[in-house]
Design a protein around this motif. Structure first.
Motif, mmCIF file in Angstrom:
data_model
loop_
_atom_site.group_PDB
_atom_site.id
_atom_site.type_symbol
_atom_site.label_atom_id
_atom_site.label_comp_id
_atom_site.label_asym_id
_atom_site.label_seq_id
_atom_site.Cartn_x
_atom_site.Cartn_y
_atom_site.Cartn_z
ATOM 1 N N PRO A 2 0.821 -1.213 0.000
ATOM 2 C CA PRO A 2 0.000 0.000 0.000
ATOM 3 C C PRO A 2 0.859 1.269 0.000
ATOM 4 O O PRO A 2 2.053 1.230 0.306
ATOM 5 N N GLU A 3 0.228 2.363 -0.340
ATOM 6 C CA GLU A 3 0.934 3.645 -0.376
ATOM 7 C C GLU A 3 1.539 3.957 0.990
ATOM 8 O O GLU A 3 0.905 3.748 2.024
ATOM 9 N N VAL A 23 3.842 6.357 -7.903
ATOM 10 C CA VAL A 23 4.507 7.457 -7.202
ATOM 11 C C VAL A 23 3.621 8.690 -7.288
ATOM 12 O O VAL A 23 3.353 9.191 -8.382
ATOM 13 N N ASP A 24 3.164 9.144 -6.122
ATOM 14 C CA ASP A 24 2.291 10.315 -6.072
ATOM 15 C C ASP A 24 1.097 10.152 -7.010
ATOM 16 O O ASP A 24 0.703 11.087 -7.700
ATOM 17 N N GLY A 25 0.573 8.914 -7.088
ATOM 18 C CA GLY A 25 -0.594 8.628 -7.905
ATOM 19 C C GLY A 25 -0.305 8.306 -9.364
ATOM 20 O O GLY A 25 -1.212 7.960 -10.116
ATOM 21 N N VAL A 26 0.957 8.403 -9.800
ATOM 22 C CA VAL A 26 1.323 8.155 -11.191
ATOM 23 C C VAL A 26 1.988 6.781 -11.308
ATOM 24 O O VAL A 26 3.008 6.528 -10.664
ATOM 25 N N PRO A 27 1.420 5.863 -12.136
ATOM 26 C CA PRO A 27 2.016 4.526 -12.274
ATOM 27 C C PRO A 27 3.236 4.530 -13.189
ATOM 28 O O PRO A 27 3.269 5.230 -14.198
ATOM 29 N N HIS A 28 4.240 3.729 -12.805
ATOM 30 C CA HIS A 28 5.463 3.528 -13.590
ATOM 31 C C HIS A 28 5.681 2.030 -13.716
ATOM 32 O O HIS A 28 5.825 1.348 -12.707
ATOM 33 N N HIS A 44 4.352 6.564 -2.213
ATOM 34 C CA HIS A 44 4.528 5.542 -3.239
ATOM 35 C C HIS A 44 3.990 4.200 -2.744
ATOM 36 O O HIS A 44 3.902 3.957 -1.560
ATOM 37 N N GLY A 45 3.612 3.362 -3.700
ATOM 38 C CA GLY A 45 3.132 2.024 -3.423
ATOM 39 C C GLY A 45 3.492 1.133 -4.593
ATOM 40 O O GLY A 45 3.995 1.612 -5.616
ATOM 41 N N VAL A 46 3.224 -0.160 -4.464
ATOM 42 C CA VAL A 46 3.629 -1.127 -5.484
ATOM 43 C C VAL A 46 2.497 -2.104 -5.775
ATOM 44 O O VAL A 46 1.814 -2.555 -4.861
ATOM 45 N N GLU A 47 2.334 -2.428 -7.044
ATOM 46 C CA GLU A 47 1.501 -3.542 -7.493
ATOM 47 C C GLU A 47 2.415 -4.453 -8.303
ATOM 48 O O GLU A 47 3.080 -3.989 -9.221
#
Length: 77
Positions: A2-3, A23-28, A44-47
Motif C-alpha cells: 500500500p501507499e 509514485v504520487d498517484g502516477v504509475p510507472h 509511493h506504493g507497489v503492485e
C-alpha cells in the motif's frame, strides 16, 4: 504494497520480474534491469505484475530495517 512514505531517499532496482510503482498517484511500469529514484517523503506504493525480486537502497539507512537485521544476527548466535 500500500501507499506509504519515509524520510529516506530510496533507489529501487528491479532484479527479476515486473511491477507497477505508483509514485504520487502516477504509475510507472518497471521490469528487470530498471531502476527508479524516490525522493524522501514522496508517497509511493507497489503492485506486482509478475513475481518480482527487488533490491532497495535507502539513504540514510532505515533504523527499522537495521533493528530487524540486528535481531536476526543475535538469534543466529
Amino acid at each position: 504494497m500500500p501507499e506509504h512514505w519515509h524520510a529516506q531517499e530510496q533507489i529501487v532496482h528491479i532484479l527479476e520480474g515486473q511491477m507497477r510503482l505508483i509514485v504520487d498517484g502516477v504509475p510507472h511500469e518497471l521490469s528487470a534491469g530498471d531502476s527508479f529514484y524516490l525522493a524522501r517523503n514522496v508517497p509511493h506504493g507497489v503492485e506486482t505484475v509478475l513475481q518480482t525480486r527487488v533490491l532497495d537502497t535507502f539513504s540514510p539507512p532505515r533504523d527499522d530495517y537495521l533493528a530487524i537485521d540486528e535481531e536476526r544476527m543475535a538469534s543466529d548466535q
